[in-house]
Design an enzyme around this catalytic site. Sequence first.
Site, mmCIF file in Angstrom:
data_model
loop_
_atom_site.group_PDB
_atom_site.id
_atom_site.type_symbol
_atom_site.label_atom_id
_atom_site.label_comp_id
_atom_site.label_asym_id
_atom_site.label_seq_id
_atom_site.Cartn_x
_atom_site.Cartn_y
_atom_site.Cartn_z
ATOM 1 N N LYS A 79 0.855 -1.196 0.000
ATOM 2 C CA LYS A 79 0.000 0.000 0.000
ATOM 3 C C LYS A 79 0.887 1.241 0.000
ATOM 4 C CE LYS A 79 -3.948 1.865 2.644
ATOM 5 N NZ LYS A 79 -4.862 1.609 3.767
ATOM 6 N N SER A 154 -9.712 1.389 2.920
ATOM 7 C CA SER A 154 -8.929 2.218 2.035
ATOM 8 C C SER A 154 -7.846 1.453 1.277
ATOM 9 C CB SER A 154 -8.271 3.345 2.836
ATOM 10 O OG SER A 154 -7.358 2.819 3.775
ATOM 11 N N SER A 178 -9.542 -1.078 7.033
ATOM 12 C CA SER A 178 -9.029 -0.938 5.663
ATOM 13 C C SER A 178 -8.348 -2.162 5.073
ATOM 14 C CB SER A 178 -8.081 0.244 5.572
ATOM 15 O OG SER A 178 -8.832 1.418 5.494
HETATM 16 N N1 GLN Z 1 -13.141 3.521 6.359
HETATM 17 C C1 GLN Z 1 -12.195 3.890 7.351
HETATM 18 C C2 GLN Z 1 -12.042 5.384 7.363
HETATM 19 O O1 GLN Z 1 -12.454 6.009 6.448
HETATM 20 C C3 GLN Z 1 -10.905 3.186 7.014
HETATM 21 C C4 GLN Z 1 -9.687 3.716 7.671
HETATM 22 C C5 GLN Z 1 -8.521 2.788 7.550
HETATM 23 O O2 GLN Z 1 -8.588 1.654 8.020
HETATM 24 N N2 GLN Z 1 -7.419 3.271 6.989
HETATM 25 O O3 GLN Z 1 -11.564 5.935 8.296
#
Ligand code: GLN
Length: 486
Positions: A79, A154, A178
């Site tokens: 990532k 994400s 995420s």
């Molecule tokens: N959907 C979560 C957010 O928007 C995901 C965050 C993450 O795990 N990086 O905060």
Amino acid sequence: MQLPNLTIREASDLLATKKISSVELTHATLQRAHEIDPKIKSYVTITDDLAIEQAKKADERIAKGENVTPLTGIPFAAKDCISTRNIRTTCSSKILEDYVPQYNATVINKLADAGAVLMGKTNMDEFGMGSSCENSAFFNTHNPWDLERVPGGSSGGSAAAMSASLCSFSLGEDTGGSVRMPAGFCNVTGIKPTYGRVSRYGLISLVSSFDCIGPMSRDVYDCATVLETIAGHDPQDSTTFNSPVPRYTQHVTKSVKGMTIGIPKEYFVSGMEAGVESSIQEAIRTYEKLGMKIQEVSLPNTKYALPVYYLLLFAEASSNLARFDGTRFGLSVSENAKDVIDIYLQTRHKGFGDEVKRRIMLGAYALSAGYYDAYYLKAQKVRTLLRRDFETALASCDILLAPTCPTTAFKLGEKTSDPLEMYLSDIYVVATNPAGVPALALPAGFSNNMPVGMQLIGKHLDEQTLFQVGHAYQQETDWHKQLPNI
Ligand code: GLN
């Protein structure tokens, strides 16, 4: 034989017996990525030359029989919030579009030491803020199972690349689901380890007290293989545990008979897609057949999980992202700037996307004098209650089982106009991060031809049980073996 479709274990066996070379495997995977990724757009950067160079070194290691590990010669993607020396690391943000770190994250060094081959960096919601990968400043990533749908977020790029066999495993980052949410949407296996099990050194912070790096792979065995390589104490990250890392792979085949699964009743309420609910019920029956006991449990503070998670996220993120001001990393907009404040303002205005700005503003508000006690401090107290919920529930059973998301992957654009609607899709994944407990996501069937994700949640530092219970399920089912037709 389709080399990019092999599991790590299969590829590693073929490499060890010299039936294939790492250069062949890496070349085939790169070729597939160049052919297919224009449709999926999972990669922000593909590092062809470096990958081939690392693959050659891996082949030399295997030829000499020196330092060969199960990951030697295996291509992976990371990532784009995980720092890679001399390779652009963007967080899919304009503010870091041209940022090239001078050092590697600890996980990247550990994988390099193991002989794994870095193929490139994957797309994400900007700074990890999102649930669909649509908040990337560069482009949307598409779900390999249906190109009109999101891969989840994400870590959507890492999940889509794994799903479409554009790498043999990938690294994601999970601050509030995420890794697990996109793993569920794309039919791959992924783990959010216990907070502090894997070093965060070199991970560009979103929420320092929630962030966890976790692997995504074809199956549980592979996931265990990667976690046992990247986990462990790191002098560079004082929040890592000093306890030894178990050899997870050696124990995954242990019987699960007689163990108890807790089903959190607050997670099974109206609003869940019918096909998701029936897949999860089917998974529960599979476990019953394996001789496990099923028991209802309660996580009474679940209704506060989403507001507490987002409030703490806004607060910590607004403070963490203060470092991007045009004077240190990445973008700097200084033309016609009157003074340094002007540089800060112009750089941040141009460099951050709407969702990032929204969260910074809300976080600054929650932390401001007069509001700190009412919002931030209160949320920290409820965080303790969330943690206790898991401790109490897990005192009477070995693991908890729940869906990763109330629905399967939604259409691109379906939720972008309503941030709250987007936040709601995280309902099942966010509570584990404030609590710090580990959770494993794995494929559990299909609803309207789209993958359904299930998660197993465990006790602190008990990844072993998650792998054991997840592996037992994958011996009985073959959902994880289904590949998208792309
Ligand atoms: N959907 C979560 C957010 O928007 C995901 C965050 C993450 O795990 N990086 O905060």
